[in-house]
Design a protein around this motif. Structure first.
Motif, PDB file in Angstrom:
ATOM      1  N   GLN A   4       0.922  -1.120   0.000  1.00 43.32           N
ATOM      2  CA  GLN A   4       0.000   0.000   0.000  1.00 43.32           C
ATOM      3  C   GLN A   4       0.890   1.081   0.000  1.00 43.32           C
ATOM      4  O   GLN A   4       1.349   1.516   0.888  1.00 43.32           O
ATOM      5  N   TYR A 321       2.680   5.899   7.980  1.00 45.45           N
ATOM      6  CA  TYR A 321       2.285   4.802   7.098  1.00 45.45           C
ATOM      7  C   TYR A 321       1.903   3.526   7.845  1.00 45.45           C
ATOM      8  O   TYR A 321       0.887   2.893   7.544  1.00 45.45           O
ATOM      9  N   LYS A 322       2.703   3.129   8.808  1.00 47.26           N
ATOM     10  CA  LYS A 322       2.433   1.864   9.493  1.00 47.26           C
ATOM     11  C   LYS A 322       1.104   1.897  10.236  1.00 47.26           C
ATOM     12  O   LYS A 322       0.439   0.868  10.400  1.00 47.26           O
ATOM     13  N   ARG A 325      -1.849   1.962   7.161  1.00 44.59           N
ATOM     14  CA  ARG A 325      -1.729   1.108   5.981  1.00 44.59           C
ATOM     15  C   ARG A 325      -2.854   0.090   5.823  1.00 44.59           C
ATOM     16  O   ARG A 325      -3.052  -0.446   4.734  1.00 44.59           O
ATOM     17  N   TYR A 333      -4.273   6.346   2.585  1.00 44.82           N
ATOM     18  CA  TYR A 333      -3.977   5.469   3.717  1.00 44.82           C
ATOM     19  C   TYR A 333      -2.738   4.621   3.439  1.00 44.82           C
ATOM     20  O   TYR A 333      -2.145   4.049   4.341  1.00 44.82           O
ATOM     21  N   SER A 334      -2.350   4.518   2.152  1.00 44.17           N
ATOM     22  CA  SER A 334      -1.166   3.763   1.782  1.00 44.17           C
ATOM     23  C   SER A 334      -0.500   4.455   0.597  1.00 44.17           C
ATOM     24  O   SER A 334      -1.054   5.374   0.001  1.00 44.17           O
ATOM     25  N   THR A 335       0.684   3.966   0.205  1.00 43.30           N
ATOM     26  CA  THR A 335       1.459   4.674  -0.808  1.00 43.30           C
ATOM     27  C   THR A 335       0.888   4.560  -2.213  1.00 43.30           C
ATOM     28  O   THR A 335       1.090   5.432  -3.037  1.00 43.30           O
ATOM     29  N   SER A 367       7.318   3.560  10.742  1.00 46.12           N
ATOM     30  CA  SER A 367       6.645   3.698   9.450  1.00 46.12           C
ATOM     31  C   SER A 367       7.638   3.793   8.308  1.00 46.12           C
ATOM     32  O   SER A 367       7.426   3.200   7.240  1.00 46.12           O
ATOM     33  N   SER A 439      -7.549  -2.407  -1.686  1.00 47.48           N
ATOM     34  CA  SER A 439      -6.609  -2.281  -0.572  1.00 47.48           C
ATOM     35  C   SER A 439      -5.972  -3.622  -0.246  1.00 47.48           C
ATOM     36  O   SER A 439      -6.508  -4.684  -0.567  1.00 47.48           O
ATOM     37  N   LYS A 558       2.943  -6.324   0.288  1.00 46.80           N
ATOM     38  CA  LYS A 558       1.673  -5.653   0.076  1.00 46.80           C
ATOM     39  C   LYS A 558       1.541  -4.958  -1.239  1.00 46.80           C
ATOM     40  O   LYS A 558       2.462  -4.766  -1.980  1.00 46.80           O
ATOM     41  N   HIS A 560       0.815  -1.681  -1.558  1.00 51.33           N
ATOM     42  CA  HIS A 560       0.532  -0.354  -1.053  1.00 51.33           C
ATOM     43  C   HIS A 560       1.033   0.705  -1.952  1.00 51.33           C
ATOM     44  O   HIS A 560       1.934   0.534  -2.677  1.00 51.33           O
TER      45      HIS A 560
END
Length: 560
Positions: A4, A321-322, A325, A333-335, A367, A439, A558, A560
């Protein structure tokens, strides 16, 4: 299909998208594409039916170009003294559609006087999946690829090159070009799965077996992971079967290489009568789908670099981030890096360098580490695919687990169309069909439901993801599906995700399901996940009902 980062890995799981796209794709042998070009996405968020569409990244095209050019400038040098090669080389772009940190491009430039960049639109990319005959590439990923090719072409042209795009079999196209331009070497990124390896063998064989090109080499270069394969403390055949052992070993014994710098001018190119143009999606036998709500991803390296800038530097989201995520709603909420990683428009080593720069200039915490932790998961699946070979695609997975899967088409159609009667499953599948994205948390949940509660053959889910995901790559997609189905190389990764528990933990107010299933919006928040007769009748009973079940670890590769 990790992070994410959504770095494309199931990581706890894959992403899917229920589209029913035409798989037709008409080619003319090695003909240059028709001379029309595709215009990139408008960058501003649009409104459709009163619901915002969020572009990722949320920059205009001019701003993305500015951010990309400023970033490129940090990795450029004049290059005159390092270029001593002769003749013509080809850069065969595959899943490395970028300029920054591209060793293939650097070696081609350094070894020759003239560089010919080529992308082959292989009809096999638009064929059918192996077991169940789904389209290998759906419309949304095809559109993302089109964006990526257009951006790559523009960035190459700024630096004295261009991109020749031809339709047809790469082994024939590259042979023809090697003969026409007396090419000494074809440079390309090394891949790991069987279809890609077979293609590499065909290209090499064609070059070596033709009297005109017997001196032309195919040189394959590793470039898809954060840790280089040559720097691992073990051979791919000896990679640990447990991720934690792999991670601790590479973190303690290996180093991450710096990004490859490139000269500011990469030209010249040979004289080409017609470079062609990036195709419109209709020429690929597909129909463009206008995204009506949710996230709209813009393909290409300029967009990828801009998203890193937006997430790390403009919005300063890396530091949390952590914590965020496991979200499911919204762009931040994520990258959301995974689609660009899958096409190779974004280098994992560049992400690593940006994380380290952020830690130096702003702060280092759990994070900032977790981004790299998940990129290591992505690396792990890539290296595992070498060790596991085609067992990655077999019903029993790498451990050859004997399981009586069913292939019930009615149940599967309910799952992929978001009509199971379980709002959390259906909302995730609606997001996927609308945007090509889901997600990381959602991927884990819908995977568990398909294989645990429905008992459906996991390969049906994996191949459907292959069709639909904009961030599909075979290593992460099938690696994560084998884990999710309990047939992966680590038997401890055999978990059941309780839908009621997941809903309670990750969508307690039902905002996510109400967004994608607007008929639930009017219900009290505590009834949105259990609407009873006000929603579809559940198509199957849950294996463990409301029993307490694992919340599922999320520290796997993930998306992300």
């Amino acid at each position: 299909m990790v992070l994410q980062l959504q770095v494309s890995a199931f990581v706890s799981h894959p992403i899917l998208t229920p589209f029913l796209f035409s798989s037709a794709f008409s080619f003319q042998k090695t003909k240059i594409l028709p001379s029309f070009c595709y215009a990139m996405h408008s960058s501003s968020a649009i409104e459709a039916g009163g619901t915002a569409v969020h572009n990722v990244p949320d920059y205009g095209s001019v701003e993305m170009e500015r951010i990309a050019d400023q970033t490129f400038a940090r990795y450029m040098f004049d290059g005159v003294s390092q270029r001593r090669g002769k003749g013509v080389s080809i850069v065969w772009f595959r899943n490395d559609l970028r300029i920054l940190d591209n060793e293939v491009l650097f070696k081609a430039w350094a070894s020759s006087q003239v560089v010919l960049p080529v992308y082959c639109l292989d009809p096999k990319l638009f064929g059918s999946t192996h077991y169940f005959g789904f389209p290998k590439t759906g419309a949304m990923r095809a559109q993302f690829l089109i964006d990526s090719l257009l951006d790559l072409k523009q960035n190459l042209m700024k630096r004295g090159l261009n991109l020749l795009i031809q339709q047809g079999k790469p082994e024939k196209i590259l042979l023809s070009l090697a003969k026409a331009y007396e090419v000494h070497t074809v440079y390309a990124q090394k891949e790991t799965c069987s279809e890609e390896l077979h293609l590499e063998k065909l290209v090499s064989k064609n070059l070596q077996n033709n009297s005109t090109t017997m001196g032309t080499k195919l040189e394959l270069i590793w470039g898809s992971t954060m840790y280089h394969i040559d720097d691992l403390p073990f051979s791919p055949a000896d990679i640990p079967d447990v991720y934690t052992q792999f991670r601790k070993s590479v973190e303690s014994k290996s180093r991450i290489r710096n990004c490859i710098n490139l000269p500011s001018s990469l030209g010249p190119t040979p004289e080409v009568e017609d470079w062609g143009c990036v195709p419109e999606i209709s020429s690929l036998g597909l129909t463009s789908n206008m995204i009506s709500k949710g996230l709209s991803f813009i393909g290409g390296e300029s967009a990828a670099i801009s998203r890193v800038h937006e997430y790390f530097w403009k919005k300063d989201l890396l530091k949390t981030y952590k914590v965020t995520r496991n979200g499911m709603l919204g762009p931040d909420y994520s990258t959301k890096f995974s689609a660009w990683l899958a096409t190779g428009s974004l280098s994992p080593r560049f992400i690593h360098e940006e994380v380290k720069r952020y830690e130096k200039q702003r702060q280092a915490n759990d994070s900032t580490y977790w981004i790299l932790f998940e990129l290591i998961w992505r690396d792990y699946f890539r290296f595992l695919s070498i060790k596991q070979g085609n067992s990655l695609f077999h019903s029993g997975g790498p451990r050859n687990v004997k399981t009586s899967w069913i292939q019930d088409q009615k149940l599967f159609d309910a799952w992929r169309n978001g009509e199971t009667g379980y709002p959390l499953i259906d909302a995730n599948m609606k997001e996927l069909s609308t945007t090509g994205f889901m997600s990381n948390r959602g991927r884990q949940i819908v995977c568990s439901f398909l294989v645990r509660d429905m008992g459906i053959d996991w390969r049906m889910g994996a191949e459907w993801f292959e069709t639909c995901l904009i961030d599909y790559d075979p290593c992460s997609n099938y690696g994560n599906w084998t884990y999710g189905a309990g047939v992966g190389n680590d038997p401890r990764e055999d978990r059941y995700f309780s839908i009621p528990k997941q809903a309670q933990n990750y969508d307690p107010d039902g905002e996510f399901v109400a967004y994608w299933l607007p008929q639930l919006r009017a219900l009290p928040k505590d009834q949105r996940h259990s609407p009873g007769m006000l929603y579809l009748k559940p198509i199957v009973r849950l294996k463990f009902g409301n029993a307490k079940a694992t919340t599922g670890r999320t520290d796997r590769a993930k998306y992300h």
